[in-house]
Design a protein around this motif. Structure first.
Motif, PDB file in Angstrom:
ATOM      1  N   ARG A  94       0.845  -1.191   0.000  1.00  0.00           N
ATOM      2  CA  ARG A  94       0.000   0.000   0.000  1.00  0.00           C
ATOM      3  C   ARG A  94       0.881   1.243   0.000  1.00  0.00           C
ATOM      4  NH1 ARG A  94      -5.008  -0.640   3.974  1.00  0.00           N
ATOM      5  NH2 ARG A  94      -5.767   0.869   2.491  1.00  0.00           N
ATOM      6  N   PRO A  95       0.730   2.121  -0.973  1.00  0.00           N
ATOM      7  CA  PRO A  95       1.574   3.310  -1.041  1.00  0.00           C
ATOM      8  C   PRO A  95       1.280   4.253   0.103  1.00  0.00           C
ATOM      9  CG  PRO A  95      -0.198   3.440  -2.657  1.00  0.00           C
ATOM     10  CD  PRO A  95      -0.249   2.046  -2.069  1.00  0.00           C
ATOM     11  N   LEU A 147      -4.111   0.395  -4.843  1.00  0.00           N
ATOM     12  CA  LEU A 147      -4.397  -0.975  -5.276  1.00  0.00           C
ATOM     13  C   LEU A 147      -4.402  -1.927  -4.077  1.00  0.00           C
ATOM     14  CD1 LEU A 147      -2.405  -1.196  -8.629  1.00  0.00           C
ATOM     15  CD2 LEU A 147      -4.890  -1.119  -8.322  1.00  0.00           C
ATOM     16  N   THR A 148      -5.395  -1.789  -3.229  1.00  0.00           N
ATOM     17  CA  THR A 148      -5.608  -2.765  -2.166  1.00  0.00           C
ATOM     18  C   THR A 148      -6.182  -4.033  -2.783  1.00  0.00           C
ATOM     19  OG1 THR A 148      -7.766  -1.787  -1.738  1.00  0.00           O
ATOM     20  CG2 THR A 148      -5.932  -1.022  -0.378  1.00  0.00           C
ATOM     21  N   GLU A 149      -6.352  -5.067  -1.988  1.00  0.00           N
ATOM     22  CA  GLU A 149      -6.754  -6.368  -2.505  1.00  0.00           C
ATOM     23  C   GLU A 149      -8.068  -6.298  -3.278  1.00  0.00           C
ATOM     24  OE1 GLU A 149      -7.546 -10.929  -0.854  1.00  0.00           O
ATOM     25  OE2 GLU A 149      -7.088  -9.290   0.524  1.00  0.00           O
ATOM     26  N   GLY A 150      -8.052  -6.840  -4.479  1.00  0.00           N
ATOM     27  CA  GLY A 150      -9.266  -6.965  -5.276  1.00  0.00           C
ATOM     28  C   GLY A 150      -9.680  -5.729  -6.047  1.00  0.00           C
ATOM     29  N   VAL A 151      -8.935  -4.629  -5.964  1.00  0.00           N
ATOM     30  CA  VAL A 151      -9.333  -3.401  -6.665  1.00  0.00           C
ATOM     31  C   VAL A 151      -9.239  -3.614  -8.178  1.00  0.00           C
ATOM     32  CG1 VAL A 151      -8.668  -1.032  -7.171  1.00  0.00           C
ATOM     33  CG2 VAL A 151      -8.800  -1.812  -4.811  1.00  0.00           C
ATOM     34  N   ARG A 152     -10.336  -3.297  -8.871  1.00  0.00           N
ATOM     35  CA  ARG A 152     -10.414  -3.463 -10.324  1.00  0.00           C
ATOM     36  C   ARG A 152     -11.391  -2.441 -10.882  1.00  0.00           C
ATOM     37  NH1 ARG A 152     -13.743  -6.182 -13.822  1.00  0.00           N
ATOM     38  NH2 ARG A 152     -15.011  -6.911 -12.084  1.00  0.00           N
ATOM     39  N   GLN A 171      -3.476   1.366 -14.344  1.00  0.00           N
ATOM     40  CA  GLN A 171      -2.699   1.163 -13.129  1.00  0.00           C
ATOM     41  C   GLN A 171      -1.297   1.731 -13.316  1.00  0.00           C
ATOM     42  OE1 GLN A 171      -2.705  -2.899 -11.776  1.00  0.00           O
ATOM     43  NE2 GLN A 171      -4.936  -3.100 -11.901  1.00  0.00           N
ATOM     44  N   GLU A 172      -0.866   2.471 -12.313  1.00  0.00           N
ATOM     45  CA  GLU A 172       0.489   3.014 -12.354  1.00  0.00           C
ATOM     46  C   GLU A 172       0.958   3.351 -10.934  1.00  0.00           C
ATOM     47  OE1 GLU A 172      -0.145   7.716 -13.297  1.00  0.00           O
ATOM     48  OE2 GLU A 172      -0.375   6.382 -15.035  1.00  0.00           O
ATOM     49  N   GLY A 173       2.159   2.885 -10.600  1.00  0.00           N
ATOM     50  CA  GLY A 173       2.760   3.204  -9.308  1.00  0.00           C
ATOM     51  C   GLY A 173       1.974   2.725  -8.102  1.00  0.00           C
ATOM     52  N   GLY A 174       1.292   1.582  -8.203  1.00  0.00           N
ATOM     53  CA  GLY A 174       0.525   1.069  -7.070  1.00  0.00           C
ATOM     54  C   GLY A 174      -0.860   1.675  -6.926  1.00  0.00           C
ATOM     55  N   TYR A 178      -7.597   7.330 -12.488  1.00  0.00           N
ATOM     56  CA  TYR A 178      -8.565   7.897 -13.423  1.00  0.00           C
ATOM     57  C   TYR A 178      -8.136   9.339 -13.700  1.00  0.00           C
ATOM     58  CZ  TYR A 178     -11.571   3.993 -11.952  1.00  0.00           C
ATOM     59  OH  TYR A 178     -12.078   2.756 -11.681  1.00  0.00           O
ATOM     60  N   ARG A 179      -8.127   9.707 -15.002  1.00  0.00           N
ATOM     61  CA  ARG A 179      -7.705  11.071 -15.349  1.00  0.00           C
ATOM     62  C   ARG A 179      -8.645  11.632 -16.421  1.00  0.00           C
ATOM     63  NH1 ARG A 179      -2.828  10.025 -16.366  1.00  0.00           N
ATOM     64  NH2 ARG A 179      -1.907  10.617 -14.367  1.00  0.00           N
ATOM     65  N   TRP A 180      -9.299  12.747 -16.081  1.00  0.00           N
ATOM     66  CA  TRP A 180     -10.165  13.460 -17.008  1.00  0.00           C
ATOM     67  C   TRP A 180      -9.444  14.736 -17.456  1.00  0.00           C
ATOM     68  CZ3 TRP A 180     -11.753  11.237 -12.493  1.00  0.00           C
ATOM     69  CH2 TRP A 180     -12.764  10.268 -12.553  1.00  0.00           C
ATOM     70  N   THR A 181      -9.291  14.916 -18.769  1.00  0.00           N
ATOM     71  CA  THR A 181      -8.600  16.101 -19.304  1.00  0.00           C
ATOM     72  C   THR A 181      -9.553  16.852 -20.237  1.00  0.00           C
ATOM     73  OG1 THR A 181      -6.473  14.933 -19.204  1.00  0.00           O
ATOM     74  CG2 THR A 181      -6.586  16.930 -20.576  1.00  0.00           C
TER      75      THR A 181
END
Length: 241
Positions: A94-95, A147-152, A171-174, A178-181
């Protein structure tokens, strides 16, 4: 046999008749227990009784000793854990929370992060609420789910038109990010706007303490999301604790 002889024999027989009273007296004396015999009986009873008492006492003491040894030597099973139903820690690293802390208000922007109340033990939705005091000409909203257990990823939505934004979810860096631009040439009016990410997770609820959000925007005629405050650029960020 003459009559004289018969008379002599009769007299002799009558002289030898048993004395009934004497016979009964002798029988009574013979059946009565003698003092010496009574004492022998008492001694014999005592001789027989004491060994039995001693043996009974020893048997009782032996039984108690064996019972005590059984109590002492009986192995004691360890107590069950106080909390046998607690879930094991997740194996997913967990970060840590952002070191910069949080800033929920800056220039024309105000923001807040919250877990939607309709989330359940298997699924959740994280909401980023933005309040713009002025129209925005550039906007980037980033939601980071640890990204804890089961996160999707199961989807996302926003209160602004989907055609106004480019969306990415990866997924990136743990984190699930989501990114809205905001697309070039589009704008966001002043007011309240919501951006939400949806995801599955392990059963039993989920702790959102490591989740974060960040918003970069430009108000008015600024040069873009990376512009400084003098050009109308502003940034806010925070968490979901």
């Amino acid at each position: 046999m003459t009559d004289e002889l018969r008379g002599l024999l009769r007299e002799s027989a009558e002289a030898h008749l048993p004395d009934r009273a004497r016979i009964l007296a002798r029988v009574g004396r013979g059946t009565a227990p003698r003092p010496r015999n009574r004492e022998r009986v008492r001694v014999r009873v005592r001789a027989l009784t004491w060994p039995k008492i001693a043996l009974a006492t020893l048997a009782t003491a032996g039984t108690l000793t064996v019972s005590a040894l059984m109590v002492v030597t009986t192995p004691h099973a360890p107590d069950p854990p106080r909390n046998p139903t607690a879930a094991a820690p997740s194996s997913v690293a967990r970060p840590a929370a952002p070191v910069e802390g949080s800033r929920t208000e800056n220039g024309p922007l105000w923001a807040d992060g919250s877990v939607d109340p309709h989330s359940n033990t298997y699924w959740a939705q994280s909401n980023v609420t933005l309040k713009a005091r002025e129209p925005l000409t550039s906007l980037v909203v980033e939601l980071r789910i640890a990204l804890t257990e089961g996160v999707r990823d199961t989807g996302s939505w926003r209160t602004r038109p989907a055609a106004d934004f480019d969306l990415s979810a990866r997924q990136e860096g743990g984190f699930l990010v989501y990114r809205w631009t905001l697309k070039p040439g589009r704008s966001v009016p002043s007011g309240e706007h919501v951006f939400a990410g949806q995801y599955d997770h392990a059963p039993g609820g989920r702790d959102a303490k490591d989740d974060t959000y960040r918003i970069d925007a430009t108000a008015g005629a600024g040069a873009g999301a990376g512009a400084g405050a003098a050009d109308g650029g502003a940034s806010v960020w925070g968490g979901f604790a």
